[in-house]
Design an enzyme around this catalytic site. Sequence first.
Site, PDB file in Angstrom:
ATOM      1  N   ASN A   7       1.542  44.416  -2.770  1.00 15.16           N
ATOM      2  CA  ASN A   7       2.887  43.899  -2.567  1.00 15.16           C
ATOM      3  C   ASN A   7       3.845  45.070  -2.792  1.00 15.16           C
ATOM      4  O   ASN A   7       4.208  45.373  -3.925  1.00 15.16           O
ATOM      5  CB  ASN A   7       3.133  42.764  -3.568  1.00 15.16           C
ATOM      6  CG  ASN A   7       4.526  42.185  -3.444  1.00 15.16           C
ATOM      7  OD1 ASN A   7       5.365  42.702  -2.699  1.00 15.16           O
ATOM      8  ND2 ASN A   7       4.777  41.115  -4.179  1.00 15.16           N
ATOM      9  N   ARG A  84       1.409  41.770   1.360  1.00 11.42           N
ATOM     10  CA  ARG A  84       2.518  40.832   1.417  1.00 11.42           C
ATOM     11  C   ARG A  84       3.660  41.512   2.172  1.00 11.42           C
ATOM     12  O   ARG A  84       4.059  42.623   1.842  1.00 11.42           O
ATOM     13  CB  ARG A  84       2.979  40.482   0.003  1.00 11.42           C
ATOM     14  CG  ARG A  84       4.127  39.523   0.012  1.00 11.42           C
ATOM     15  CD  ARG A  84       5.216  39.926  -0.925  1.00 11.42           C
ATOM     16  NE  ARG A  84       6.338  39.007  -0.827  1.00 11.42           N
ATOM     17  CZ  ARG A  84       7.482  39.210  -1.446  1.00 11.42           C
ATOM     18  NH1 ARG A  84       7.649  40.264  -2.195  1.00 11.42           N
ATOM     19  NH2 ARG A  84       8.457  38.364  -1.303  1.00 11.42           N
ATOM     20  N   ARG A 233      21.678  36.061  -7.139  1.00 11.00           N
ATOM     21  CA  ARG A 233      22.173  35.797  -5.781  1.00 11.00           C
ATOM     22  C   ARG A 233      22.994  34.518  -5.747  1.00 11.00           C
ATOM     23  O   ARG A 233      22.656  33.532  -6.421  1.00 11.00           O
ATOM     24  CB  ARG A 233      21.005  35.662  -4.800  1.00 11.00           C
ATOM     25  CG  ARG A 233      20.388  36.982  -4.429  1.00 11.00           C
ATOM     26  CD  ARG A 233      19.143  36.785  -3.581  1.00 11.00           C
ATOM     27  NE  ARG A 233      17.961  37.231  -4.284  1.00 11.00           N
ATOM     28  CZ  ARG A 233      16.709  36.996  -3.897  1.00 11.00           C
ATOM     29  NH1 ARG A 233      16.476  36.303  -2.808  1.00 11.00           N
ATOM     30  NH2 ARG A 233      15.695  37.439  -4.597  1.00 11.00           N
ATOM     31  N   GLU A 377       0.341  33.301  -4.970  1.00 10.18           N
ATOM     32  CA  GLU A 377       0.534  33.954  -3.675  1.00 10.18           C
ATOM     33  C   GLU A 377      -0.555  34.986  -3.396  1.00 10.18           C
ATOM     34  O   GLU A 377      -1.003  35.131  -2.264  1.00 10.18           O
ATOM     35  CB  GLU A 377       1.923  34.609  -3.639  1.00 10.18           C
ATOM     36  CG  GLU A 377       3.031  33.564  -3.560  1.00 10.18           C
ATOM     37  CD  GLU A 377       4.373  34.062  -4.047  1.00 10.18           C
ATOM     38  OE1 GLU A 377       4.558  34.123  -5.280  1.00 10.18           O
ATOM     39  OE2 GLU A 377       5.222  34.387  -3.215  1.00 10.18           O
TER      40      GLU A 377
END
Length: 389
Positions: A7, A84, A233, A377
Amino acid sequence: MKVLVLNCGSSSVKYAVIDTKNKIALSSGLVENIGVNGHIKAKGPINPIDESLDVPTHAEAIFAVQKYLKEQELIDVIEAIGHRVVHGGKYVKSELVTQEVIDYIRSITLYAPLHEPAHATGMEEAKKYFPNLPQVAVFDTAFHQTMPPKAFLYGIPYEIYQDLKVRRYGFHGTSHRYVSAEAIRLLNQKAEDTYLITAHLGNGSSAAAISQGQCVDTTMGFTPLDGLVMGTRSGSIDPAILFFLNKTLGYDIDRLDKLVNKESGLLGLSGLSNDMRTITQAASEGHQRAKIALEVFCYKLAREIGGLAMALPRIDALVFTGGIGENSVVVRELVLKNLSILGYDIDPEKNVNHGKKSSGIITKDGSAKAMIIATNEELLIAMDTEVMV
Ligand code: ADP
């Protein structure tokens, strides 16, 4: 199969060596702060490592990972590599890595400026150390490609979608896909007859509506900034706020980008932290802005879940996952309270104990079902890689 899952993020490389047969990680770790104050932290069968490391670029980070795997005597057991990839652009499923795929990933750099070049470099560097191993790219956006146009189109001129492919893509696809498949298994239902809402709540957060095993709508959009309130965010805001700040405070594009991506969300609201543990602790001690941050986070999530419900004929289960979804008793409680119109009645004991005796289900018998499923994941990337090679 033993798969090296890579990743490659904007300033870090995380990895895991996954044994897909036993569904376990033989080794995992990360090289972080690439460029400044590099650091490696990893564990393997022989010995762990946790030390400073000079890693000017991603190339040195990949070198450090393979060096550590060599020391752990794992290098020769690896049979394939799964990457990923944040943005898949046109790809609707995982792809075997070819030069064409690498070139395409670089070509869509504007869609995810910090991630796509790192992914492409990761693939090229991995090829140097593992020239004979197949590599597979697994995209965060791919699972969401089944959304219908009414869900993925924004209300802006159609030409902008046609010419520039500006549309909702959705992210965290591997996590939504993994937990929805797990939910179907745990509910002991057929995918064709199951309707779910999955909420991946971590530093970045998104929710998705899953109909018969396929995503039909999700909260993240053209970028991972859209949708829910997150750690730093903003999630969805009125875009005119940006014009207003430009006109009143003179904020330019870069300043606005920093504001909504790095200074907003839980951090901006609370003035305290982007970490949900700190927020819930401070809120319980009476910190007013931490309380507000927690309330906004949970209410906006409930509101988005209510919206996603419109994409489904019914909801068989609402799934919580990610660092916050899996661990925050308070967030789950507040979200389900906000969603009582949909029939959720939380069982406090099951909520605290992760519904361990009830397949992850944390609501009372007879009420609408909400459940906790730990995401994985890396395992899904490894399993996809195995299928592709
Ligand atoms: P990422 O999105 O980077 O993969 P994670 O899924 O690990 O992140 O989630 C990180 C978030 O999970 C942080 O906000 C952290 O505060 C939160 N978290 C982790 N453990 C707990 C906990 N016990 N209670 C509340 N929040 C937690």
